[in-house]
Design an enzyme around this catalytic site. Structure first.
Site, PDB file in Angstrom:
ATOM      1  N   ASP A  43       5.231   1.240   3.684  1.00  0.00           N
ATOM      2  CA  ASP A  43       4.812  -0.122   3.334  1.00  0.00           C
ATOM      3  C   ASP A  43       5.961  -1.041   2.916  1.00  0.00           C
ATOM      4  O   ASP A  43       5.741  -2.143   2.431  1.00  0.00           O
ATOM      5  CB  ASP A  43       3.731  -0.103   2.239  1.00  0.00           C
ATOM      6  CG  ASP A  43       4.138   0.696   1.013  1.00  0.00           C
ATOM      7  OD1 ASP A  43       5.344   0.755   0.683  1.00  0.00           O
ATOM      8  OD2 ASP A  43       3.248   1.275   0.369  1.00  0.00           O
ATOM      9  N   ARG A  57       7.748  -6.119   1.353  1.00  0.00           N
ATOM     10  CA  ARG A  57       6.678  -5.216   0.899  1.00  0.00           C
ATOM     11  C   ARG A  57       5.384  -5.758   1.485  1.00  0.00           C
ATOM     12  O   ARG A  57       5.073  -6.944   1.331  1.00  0.00           O
ATOM     13  CB  ARG A  57       6.628  -5.191  -0.631  1.00  0.00           C
ATOM     14  CG  ARG A  57       5.481  -4.387  -1.225  1.00  0.00           C
ATOM     15  CD  ARG A  57       5.630  -2.904  -0.908  1.00  0.00           C
ATOM     16  NE  ARG A  57       4.730  -2.072  -1.673  1.00  0.00           N
ATOM     17  CZ  ARG A  57       3.442  -1.876  -1.390  1.00  0.00           C
ATOM     18  NH1 ARG A  57       2.879  -2.495  -0.386  1.00  0.00           N
ATOM     19  NH2 ARG A  57       2.713  -1.075  -2.130  1.00  0.00           N
ATOM     20  N   THR A  63       0.866   2.899   0.859  1.00  0.00           N
ATOM     21  CA  THR A  63       0.960   4.167   1.570  1.00  0.00           C
ATOM     22  C   THR A  63       1.422   5.246   0.595  1.00  0.00           C
ATOM     23  O   THR A  63       2.088   4.939  -0.405  1.00  0.00           O
ATOM     24  CB  THR A  63       1.954   4.083   2.755  1.00  0.00           C
ATOM     25  OG1 THR A  63       3.246   3.730   2.273  1.00  0.00           O
ATOM     26  CG2 THR A  63       1.480   3.075   3.795  1.00  0.00           C
TER      27      THR A  63
END
Length: 170
Positions: A43, A57, A63
């Site tokens: 991520d 991000r 994740t």
């Protein structure tokens, strides 16, 4: 004759406007194009945006960990990281921002588009990520909720063993 001419011109203007709207660029959609240079994990990744290196991000997803200090690689973390790498690395993507553009670590917060695909959503749909909401960045939260429920019901990806994916049994 004048009425026919005005009608024809009006029709041409309407067609031109319709075509122009159908071909909206990333900029008119509030998105910015960036090239993905390096993956951190499922991520988080780095891009070149307007000639500058930036860490990104993904908004609304989380994740399982693969690189967090003092934390073991979590269940389905490697799969999530590998999937994101396969889909994003060296690709030009579009970044869509929400209310807050950066987090406390100075990372850009973004929804990532690959063409018409909202990649954040794909991660949830395929079981590579769970939904993670941090107001005020909640533009797609209703879609993400629905997608997560479907992935969980089908036991996709991390939903095969959620407790191991996010270390809920400490």
């Amino acid at each position: 004759m004048m009425r026919t001419w005005i009608t024809a011109v009006s029709l041409l203007l309407l067609i031109a406007v319709t075509i122009g709207c159908a071909k909206q660029s990333a900029a008119t959609l509030g998105r910015e194009s960036a090239k993905v240079d390096r993956m951190v994990d499922g991520d988080t990744f780095e891009v070149t945006l307007k000639g500058k290196k930036e860490k990104v991000r993904l908004i609304g997803v989380d994740t399982p960990e693969t690189k967090k200090p003092n934390t073991p690689v979590m269940f389905y973390g490697k799969e999530a990281s590998d999937y994101s790498k396969k889909r994003l690395l060296k690709q030009t993507v579009e970044l869509e921002f929400d209310v807050e553009k950066q987090d406390q670590y100075k990372r850009l917060l973004a929804y990532v588009w690959i063409g018409d695909e909202l990649f954040n959503r794909t991660l949830i749909q395929e079981g590579y990520a769970r939904m993670a909401t941090y107001p005020p960045n909640v533009k797609y939260v209703d879609l993400f909720k629905k997608d997560q429920e479907e992935a969980r019901n089908k036991k996709k990806g991390l939903w095969q063993d959620y407790d191991r994916a996010f270390d809920t049994k400490k």
